[in-house]
Scaffold this active site. Sequence first.
Site, mmCIF file in Angstrom:
data_model
loop_
_atom_site.group_PDB
_atom_site.id
_atom_site.type_symbol
_atom_site.label_atom_id
_atom_site.label_comp_id
_atom_site.label_asym_id
_atom_site.label_seq_id
_atom_site.Cartn_x
_atom_site.Cartn_y
_atom_site.Cartn_z
ATOM 1 N N THR A 1 48.841 50.433 42.406
ATOM 2 C CA THR A 1 48.330 49.063 42.433
ATOM 3 C C THR A 1 46.793 49.137 42.464
ATOM 4 O O THR A 1 46.234 50.147 42.044
ATOM 5 C CB THR A 1 48.917 48.303 43.634
ATOM 6 N N LEU B 1 37.735 57.723 40.051
ATOM 7 C CA LEU B 1 38.220 57.280 41.354
ATOM 8 C C LEU B 1 39.343 58.166 41.897
ATOM 9 O O LEU B 1 39.375 58.494 43.076
ATOM 10 C CB LEU B 1 38.718 55.841 41.154
ATOM 11 N N ASP C 1 40.329 33.578 37.878
ATOM 12 C CA ASP C 1 41.109 34.107 38.993
ATOM 13 C C ASP C 1 41.981 35.288 38.545
ATOM 14 O O ASP C 1 42.443 36.073 39.350
ATOM 15 C CB ASP C 1 42.053 33.018 39.535
ATOM 16 N N HIS D 1 35.980 46.750 39.024
ATOM 17 C CA HIS D 1 37.065 46.094 39.752
ATOM 18 C C HIS D 1 36.502 45.295 40.929
ATOM 19 O O HIS D 1 35.340 45.451 41.302
ATOM 20 C CB HIS D 1 38.078 47.136 40.242
ATOM 21 N N TYR E 1 44.669 46.397 27.196
ATOM 22 C CA TYR E 1 44.760 47.562 28.088
ATOM 23 C C TYR E 1 46.224 47.814 28.458
ATOM 24 O O TYR E 1 46.709 48.945 28.427
ATOM 25 C CB TYR E 1 43.928 47.271 29.335
ATOM 26 N N ARG F 1 46.340 40.606 46.017
ATOM 27 C CA ARG F 1 46.420 41.935 45.424
ATOM 28 C C ARG F 1 46.932 42.922 46.467
ATOM 29 O O ARG F 1 46.832 42.676 47.667
ATOM 30 C CB ARG F 1 45.032 42.413 44.952
ATOM 31 N N LYS G 1 48.627 51.143 27.765
ATOM 32 C CA LYS G 1 49.259 51.891 28.861
ATOM 33 C C LYS G 1 50.785 51.892 28.725
ATOM 34 O O LYS G 1 51.437 52.879 29.057
ATOM 35 C CB LYS G 1 48.857 51.282 30.204
ATOM 36 N N GLY H 1 40.573 61.221 40.052
ATOM 37 C CA GLY H 1 40.348 62.624 39.675
ATOM 38 C C GLY H 1 39.345 63.338 40.558
ATOM 39 O O GLY H 1 39.487 64.536 40.836
HETATM 40 P P1 GDP Z 1 42.831 42.666 38.465
HETATM 41 O O1 GDP Z 1 43.523 42.989 39.748
HETATM 42 O O2 GDP Z 1 43.336 43.470 37.314
HETATM 43 O O3 GDP Z 1 42.862 41.193 38.168
HETATM 44 O O4 GDP Z 1 41.328 43.102 38.535
HETATM 45 P P2 GDP Z 1 40.120 42.997 39.563
HETATM 46 O O5 GDP Z 1 40.054 44.216 40.397
HETATM 47 O O6 GDP Z 1 38.932 42.736 38.687
HETATM 48 O O7 GDP Z 1 40.391 41.752 40.537
HETATM 49 C C1 GDP Z 1 40.251 40.476 40.077
HETATM 50 C C2 GDP Z 1 40.399 39.434 41.170
HETATM 51 O O8 GDP Z 1 39.289 39.443 42.054
HETATM 52 C C3 GDP Z 1 40.410 38.050 40.535
HETATM 53 O O9 GDP Z 1 41.177 37.162 41.314
HETATM 54 C C4 GDP Z 1 38.940 37.656 40.577
HETATM 55 O O10 GDP Z 1 38.739 36.253 40.512
HETATM 56 C C5 GDP Z 1 38.551 38.216 41.948
HETATM 57 N N1 GDP Z 1 37.099 38.488 42.060
HETATM 58 C C6 GDP Z 1 36.238 37.864 42.922
HETATM 59 N N2 GDP Z 1 35.005 38.326 42.748
HETATM 60 C C7 GDP Z 1 35.049 39.280 41.795
HETATM 61 C C8 GDP Z 1 34.069 40.131 41.200
HETATM 62 O O11 GDP Z 1 32.884 40.112 41.515
HETATM 63 N N3 GDP Z 1 34.524 41.012 40.253
HETATM 64 C C9 GDP Z 1 35.839 41.089 39.887
HETATM 65 N N4 GDP Z 1 36.202 41.991 38.966
HETATM 66 N N5 GDP Z 1 36.788 40.281 40.413
HETATM 67 C C10 GDP Z 1 36.403 39.387 41.358
#
Ligand code: GDP
Length: 316
Positions: free
Chosen positions: A157, A13, A261, A172, A129, A201, A133, A15
Amino acid sequence: MSKKILVTGGNGLVGSNFKGKKNYVTWGRDHCDLRNKYSVEKSMSEEIFDGVIHAAAKVGGLGGNMNFKGEFFYENIMINTNVIETARKTRVENLVCFLSTCVFPNDVEYPLTEKNIHMGPPHFSNDAYAYAKRMADIQIRAYREQYGLNYKSVIPTNIYGINDNFDIENGHVVPSLIHKCYIARETNTPLTIWGSGKPLREFIYNKDVAKLTEWVLHNYNEDEPIILSTSEEISIKEVVDMIIEIMNFKGEVKWDINKPDGQYRKPSDNSKIKHYLPNFKFTPIYKGLSETISWFETNYDKIRGTKNQSIVTSQQ
Ligand code: GDP
């Protein structure tokens, strides 16, 4: 021999933004197995590098972090240890290492700042993880202190953009949602989202991360990492709405509250990067998502996370 900048994680993503750029050499998995010390030593001694952007890592979203804790710990510890130590041994003076906001403690005062990385255990969902890190941060600080090297780290982030891994289970949230939305639209099936949609986020476009990293490589020289963030929180529900609109999805949306979540929020303080680069313009998320989706739709058959997945079986 002209000196060059080595970029690890060259197909990833971050690099991949350096591919073909003058004076940059990008390595992907096929070039060198970074988990293997001898392979790293052999490859890094074949060229003289002026600097290293160490963007390679074993990464995943919430699912990947929970399902593969052992692999995420082992591979990241080995990759970081080998790259940073071999950079030192081959006399690379300047290195930027990628950390992640996962490194921060779960129970800590907000906003997250560069100072509070080690102030408590990380969230259980990504602790393996996160600890791997965190050790990169320790290694960087130790090498600065003992060897006087200009090694430093960045904490981006939630990065999204083209060349992401679009794997539905382990990717992600943004790439997973784009992929799921595509399948739901093409097969006339519901789009299923994990969790409540309430978590917040801070998303940052990969091209912005690449530009900021280049600046960090050449201009930043401090023990403390530097956070790369817009510091603008957005809910998962808002991201879902934007993706649905851009992809013109008209079908049913289901919220699967049996799925996790993860952390509710992890707001960061970007005052350090803002102080250094007050005029930096972050790409608005709607624009970044539109570009990413357009690239995804054009390249569907050849990108990470979509290969060998039949459209029907990969829907949840
Ligand atoms: P994080 O920011 O490290 O938690 O990682 P993610 O990029 O996987 O984001 C996770 C957040 O997105 C959580 O709140 C999940 O419940 C929500 N989410 C909703 N749908 C999805 C999905 O299809 N994949 C992932 N990875 N997260 C999801």
